[in-house]
Design a protein around this motif. Structure first.
Motif, PDB file in Angstrom:
ATOM      1  N   ARG A   1       0.836  -1.214   0.000  1.00 54.45           N
ATOM      2  CA  ARG A   1       0.000   0.000   0.000  1.00 54.45           C
ATOM      3  C   ARG A   1       0.864   1.254   0.000  1.00 54.45           C
ATOM      4  O   ARG A   1       0.541   2.246   0.649  1.00 54.45           O
TER       5      ARG A   1
ATOM      6  N   TYR B   1      -6.737   8.044   6.706  1.00 56.11           N
ATOM      7  CA  TYR B   1      -6.943   6.598   6.569  1.00 56.11           C
ATOM      8  C   TYR B   1      -8.419   6.297   6.332  1.00 56.11           C
ATOM      9  O   TYR B   1      -8.778   5.504   5.459  1.00 56.11           O
TER      10      TYR B   1
ATOM     11  N   TYR C   1      -8.103 -10.557   4.402  1.00 60.80           N
ATOM     12  CA  TYR C   1      -7.906  -9.849   3.135  1.00 60.80           C
ATOM     13  C   TYR C   1      -8.469 -10.654   1.958  1.00 60.80           C
ATOM     14  O   TYR C   1      -8.182 -10.351   0.802  1.00 60.80           O
TER      15      TYR C   1
ATOM     16  N   HIS D   1     -13.607  -8.031   8.635  1.00 60.61           N
ATOM     17  CA  HIS D   1     -12.518  -7.047   8.563  1.00 60.61           C
ATOM     18  C   HIS D   1     -13.016  -5.805   7.830  1.00 60.61           C
ATOM     19  O   HIS D   1     -12.803  -4.680   8.262  1.00 60.61           O
TER      20      HIS D   1
ATOM     21  N   GLN E   1      -9.767   1.317  17.970  1.00 61.44           N
ATOM     22  CA  GLN E   1      -8.608   1.834  17.227  1.00 61.44           C
ATOM     23  C   GLN E   1      -8.821   3.299  16.820  1.00 61.44           C
ATOM     24  O   GLN E   1      -7.894   4.105  16.896  1.00 61.44           O
TER      25      GLN E   1
ATOM     26  N   THR F   1      -1.652  -0.174   7.826  1.00 59.41           N
ATOM     27  CA  THR F   1      -1.408   0.641   9.015  1.00 59.41           C
ATOM     28  C   THR F   1      -0.152   0.259   9.778  1.00 59.41           C
ATOM     29  O   THR F   1       0.199   0.936  10.748  1.00 59.41           O
TER      30      THR F   1
HETATM   31  N1  DI6 Z   1      -6.921  -2.517  11.918  1.00 62.51           N
HETATM   32  C1  DI6 Z   1      -5.694  -2.412  11.456  1.00 62.51           C
HETATM   33  O1  DI6 Z   1      -4.853  -1.687  11.895  1.00 62.51           O
HETATM   34  C2  DI6 Z   1      -5.520  -3.340  10.358  1.00 62.51           C
HETATM   35  N2  DI6 Z   1      -6.776  -3.984  10.327  1.00 62.51           N
HETATM   36  C3  DI6 Z   1      -7.548  -3.464  11.234  1.00 62.51           C
HETATM   37  O2  DI6 Z   1      -8.683  -3.840  11.434  1.00 62.51           O
HETATM   38  C4  DI6 Z   1      -5.237  -2.548   9.127  1.00 62.51           C
HETATM   39  C5  DI6 Z   1      -5.803  -3.112   7.914  1.00 62.51           C
HETATM   40  C6  DI6 Z   1      -5.391  -2.373   6.685  1.00 62.51           C
HETATM   41  O3  DI6 Z   1      -5.417  -1.134   6.627  1.00 62.51           O
HETATM   42  O4  DI6 Z   1      -5.052  -3.076   5.720  1.00 62.51           O
END
Ligand code: DI6
Ligand code: FE
Length: 427
Positions: free
Chosen positions: A92, A105, A155, A188, A256, A333
């Protein structure tokens, strides 16, 4: 009598390690659980005995036992990276550039980039390609003393691609001596083909997909990204309930980017861990402490996103929540395959002590995976997963940036690395 018992067990030792400082990472004694002047005996895959050096040497004398003098090295439990998204396609780096031009983000995610762009690359990748790229990252982690790693899917977001990720994770553990724990991160991100039908996606993930993958032995635990840009508390609850029915463990990506009450939910369902936790209330911390849910801190993700609100570490300590530290290795991330760097940042950015950081990558990481009776500390009966370090004191493991003082790693009693050449083999 007791001597006879010890002598007969010494007959079964394969190896005796002497002359090292041992940081057992057990609680209740000295800092880092240090045992001074202690020898460590190994039988097969397990630690067979710990005791005074002179006694160890005496018990091992005239027997067919490898005695190694480690000449002042430090031994810790093998490190455990308890939260990674190690297996994925592509990278990425373009998004990294975008973020540095001021795009957030969340904005990238809402515009169909972010996790979705890795999903596209991952679906298009063969198992062989996924394994090759993950191997590079895994070898870096192992070179820093990692002996157990948790690997999440998430993913693929369609059954066949999620299966492929979990199979690659399993195969990595068969190809290399590291132990792998596999987590089905079904929730996810909502894939585009379900954009108009969230409920159906959550239903499939928690129902037929989880059932199939669990039946194939590909799932040790489930996980969900419980966040306003991902899945709600109610949707996450459905997956946790399904996991409980199947007797599977759970983790939750919680707090988060915002506090949605995900930590409370994780605790309520007896999840092994709630991870990230930049946004966490006092009631969330209390609920986690009561349930024994471990707080997994991911400082390299915080660093990469240039976040400014660190997790409430004082609150976690006060509530009595166990704290683990992991890399969150992922392309978006946390493009980081260094657990020592995560430990450093846990100290510099979050204010953990170096001892808390090392506990977080050993004892508490084991707890976050539910394997604390097998790995994460050094004690008789535990698996002989050990890391060997050329350092003066254990705080050095969190002190360096880009330094790697690991000189050897033992996986279930089998040693790999430079140590073989530098330690004096006595016998
Ligand atoms: N939190 C994260 O930090 C990763 N997944 C998630 O749920 C990041 C996932 C990504 O940006 O690819
Ligand atoms: Fe993550």
């Amino acid at each position: 009598m007791s001597e006879r018992v010890q002598r007969s067990s010494a007959d079964e030792w394969d190896q005796l390690l002497v002359g090292a400082h041992i940081a057992t990472m057990r609680t209740g004694g000295r800092a880092y659980g240090e045992l001074p002047d202690t020898a460590l005996a190994i039988k097969g895959e397990r630690i067979a005995w710990l005791g005074p050096t002179a006694e160890g040497r005496r018990l091992a004398a005239n027997k067919n036992i490898d005695v190694q003098d480690l000449q002042g090295l430090w031994i810790t439990p093998g490190l455990i990276d308890c939260h990674t998204h190690l297996v994925y396609g592509g990278n990425r780096v373009a998004e990294f550039e975008q973020r540095l031009c001021g795009v957030s983000y969340e904005d990238i995610a809402r515009a169909g980039g972010g996790i979705q762009s890795t999903v596209r690359a991952t679906r298009a990748a063969s198992a062989a390609a996924l394994q090759e790229s993950a191997l590079v990252r895994l070898r870096r982690l192992m070179a820093e003393g990692v002996t157990t790693i948790e690997i999440k899917s998430g993913y693929g977001l369609e059954l066949s691609a999620e299966r492929r990720l979990l199979e690659v994770a399993r195969d990595l553990g068969e190809r290399l001596p590291v132990s792998v724990r596999k987590t089905f991160l079904g929730l996810h991100s909502l894939p585009p083909e379900f954009a108009a039908n969230r409920q159906e996606f959550v239903h499939r993930v928690s129902g037929p997909w989880l059932d199939a993958l669990a039946a194939e032995g590909l799932v040790d635990a489930v996980d969900a990204f419980c966040e306003n840009i991902a899945f709600s508390v109610e949707e996450t609850r459905q997956l946790l309930a399904a996991a409980k029915t199947l007797g599977l463990a759970a983790h939750v990506h919680a707090g988060q980017l915002s506090d949605m009450g995900a930590a409370e939910l994780a605790a309520q369902w007896g999840a092994l861990s709630a991870d990230h936790l930049e946004y966490l209330s006092a009631s969330g911390a209390r609920a986690m402490a009561a349930a024994g849910t471990v707080a997994v801190l991911l400082p390299t993700a915080y660093f990469t996103l240039r976040q400014t609100t660190p997790p409430p570490v004082a609150l976690l300590r006060e509530a009595g929540v166990q704290i683990a530290v992991a890399t969150d290795c992922n392309p978006g991330t946390s493009p980081c395959s260094s657990l020592l760097t995560a430990m450093n940042m846990a100290c510099t950015l979050f204010g953990l002590t170096p001892e808390e950081a090392l506990s977080g990558a050993t004892r508490n990481a084991a707890r976050a995976l539910g394997i604390q009776n097998d790995v994460g500390t050094i004690a008789t009966g535990m698996r002989a997963d050990l890391a060997f370090w050329r350092i003066e004191r254990p705080a050095e493991l969190a002190y360096g940036l880009g330094a790697n003082p690991c000189v050897g790693v033992m996986y279930g009693g089998r040693l790999r690395g430079e140590l073989l050449r530098t330690a004096a083999v006595v016998r």
